[in-house]
Scaffold this motif. Structure first.
Motif, PDB file in Angstrom:
ATOM      1  N   LYS A   7      57.702  89.696  30.221  1.00  0.00           N
ATOM      2  CA  LYS A   7      55.939  89.662  30.282  1.00  0.00           C
ATOM      3  C   LYS A   7      55.368  91.134  30.438  1.00  0.00           C
ATOM      4  O   LYS A   7      54.360  91.208  29.795  1.00  0.00           O
ATOM      5  CB  LYS A   7      55.543  88.921  31.866  1.00  0.00           C
ATOM      6  CG  LYS A   7      56.077  87.574  31.355  1.00  0.00           C
ATOM      7  CD  LYS A   7      55.604  86.784  32.888  1.00  0.00           C
ATOM      8  CE  LYS A   7      55.968  85.116  32.345  1.00  0.00           C
ATOM      9  NZ  LYS A   7      55.969  84.423  33.699  1.00  0.00           N
ATOM     10  N   LEU A  45      51.578  90.340  38.969  1.00  0.00           N
ATOM     11  CA  LEU A  45      52.633  89.798  38.019  1.00  0.00           C
ATOM     12  C   LEU A  45      54.025  90.251  39.028  1.00  0.00           C
ATOM     13  O   LEU A  45      54.042  91.351  39.384  1.00  0.00           O
ATOM     14  CB  LEU A  45      52.665  90.564  36.855  1.00  0.00           C
ATOM     15  CG  LEU A  45      53.821  90.150  35.977  1.00  0.00           C
ATOM     16  CD1 LEU A  45      54.014  88.785  35.442  1.00  0.00           C
ATOM     17  CD2 LEU A  45      53.867  91.193  34.687  1.00  0.00           C
ATOM     18  N   GLY A  49      58.660  86.206  38.155  1.00  0.00           N
ATOM     19  CA  GLY A  49      57.888  85.715  36.856  1.00  0.00           C
ATOM     20  C   GLY A  49      56.462  84.985  37.000  1.00  0.00           C
ATOM     21  O   GLY A  49      55.881  84.638  36.102  1.00  0.00           O
ATOM     22  N   TYR A  76      54.278  80.268  30.755  1.00  0.00           N
ATOM     23  CA  TYR A  76      53.841  80.791  29.395  1.00  0.00           C
ATOM     24  C   TYR A  76      54.982  81.190  28.657  1.00  0.00           C
ATOM     25  O   TYR A  76      55.646  82.055  28.925  1.00  0.00           O
ATOM     26  CB  TYR A  76      52.712  81.617  29.637  1.00  0.00           C
ATOM     27  CG  TYR A  76      51.472  81.005  29.963  1.00  0.00           C
ATOM     28  CD1 TYR A  76      51.197  80.178  30.574  1.00  0.00           C
ATOM     29  CD2 TYR A  76      50.121  81.693  29.143  1.00  0.00           C
ATOM     30  CE1 TYR A  76      49.939  79.491  30.831  1.00  0.00           C
ATOM     31  CE2 TYR A  76      49.038  81.167  29.084  1.00  0.00           C
ATOM     32  CZ  TYR A  76      48.711  79.825  30.043  1.00  0.00           C
ATOM     33  OH  TYR A  76      47.729  79.296  30.209  1.00  0.00           O
ATOM     34  N   GLU A  78      55.774  83.537  24.681  1.00  0.00           N
ATOM     35  CA  GLU A  78      55.153  84.865  24.294  1.00  0.00           C
ATOM     36  C   GLU A  78      53.944  84.559  23.715  1.00  0.00           C
ATOM     37  O   GLU A  78      52.827  85.261  24.051  1.00  0.00           O
ATOM     38  CB  GLU A  78      56.078  85.513  23.232  1.00  0.00           C
ATOM     39  CG  GLU A  78      55.607  86.756  22.728  1.00  0.00           C
ATOM     40  CD  GLU A  78      56.510  87.396  21.803  1.00  0.00           C
ATOM     41  OE1 GLU A  78      56.006  88.378  21.142  1.00  0.00           O
ATOM     42  OE2 GLU A  78      57.997  86.989  21.487  1.00  0.00           O
ATOM     43  N   LEU A  81      51.024  83.738  26.201  1.00  0.00           N
ATOM     44  CA  LEU A  81      50.661  85.050  26.898  1.00  0.00           C
ATOM     45  C   LEU A  81      49.766  86.035  26.264  1.00  0.00           C
ATOM     46  O   LEU A  81      48.865  86.439  26.746  1.00  0.00           O
ATOM     47  CB  LEU A  81      52.100  85.783  27.277  1.00  0.00           C
ATOM     48  CG  LEU A  81      51.680  86.888  28.636  1.00  0.00           C
ATOM     49  CD1 LEU A  81      50.847  86.382  29.658  1.00  0.00           C
ATOM     50  CD2 LEU A  81      53.077  87.376  28.789  1.00  0.00           C
TER      51      LEU A  81
END
Length: 153
Positions: A7, A45, A49, A76, A78, A81
């Motif tokens: 992320k 964040l 996760g 989420y 990739e 996100l």
């Protein structure tokens, strides 16, 4: 589910965001060029996760967003996100005083509706009456087509 590191790597592809470490190994990502007081795009964040993205009142995230305009991005992938971070940056960089985009749509019976992009939403008007509002142009156009409308020439 993406890892914390994955992320972070995705979020850090947005050069307009600035990483700021906070407590408990969590990080925030700020958009310093925000036109509003709100600058945090990615909030809290966490290494597990979990985290949140600020989307304010964007209609396409209305069902997921909290009362504070935050969407949990724990699950989420990739692309989702990337999409939500880009939408959040766009949201914070949009000047609400912009001229609206206006399109006319007509039915076979001659009824004219206007599709107007204003205040971060695609709204459909019949005369001065709001008929529907959508978070994306695609959703609004799909609705108009299903109802038998076509763009006016």
């Amino acid at each position: 589910m993406l890892t914390f590191e994955q992320k972070q790597a995705i979020i850090e592809t947005f050069p307009e965001l600035t990483k700021k470490e906070i407590s408990l190994k969590r990080v925030n990502y700020h958009f310093e060029n925000s036109l509003y007081e709100k600058t945090i795009v990615v909030e809290k964040l966490h290494p597990n996760g979990n985290g949140f993205v600020f989307v304010g009142d964007l209609l396409q995230y209305e069902a997921e967003a909290s009362d504070k305009g935050l969407v949990n991005i724990r699950d989420y992938d990739e692309q989702a996100l990337r999409d939500i971070v880009a939408a959040a940056i766009s949201y914070l960089s949009e000047d609400m005083e912009e001229e609206p985009i206006v399109e006319s749509w007509r039915s076979r019976e001659g009824v004219v509706l206007e599709l107007i992009y204003e205040n971060r939403a695609w709204a459909i008007y019949h005369q001065d009456n709001l008929e529907e509002a959508f978070g994306t142009r695609e959703a609004a156009v799909a609705y108009l087509r299903e109802e038998g409308f076509r763009p006016s020439k």
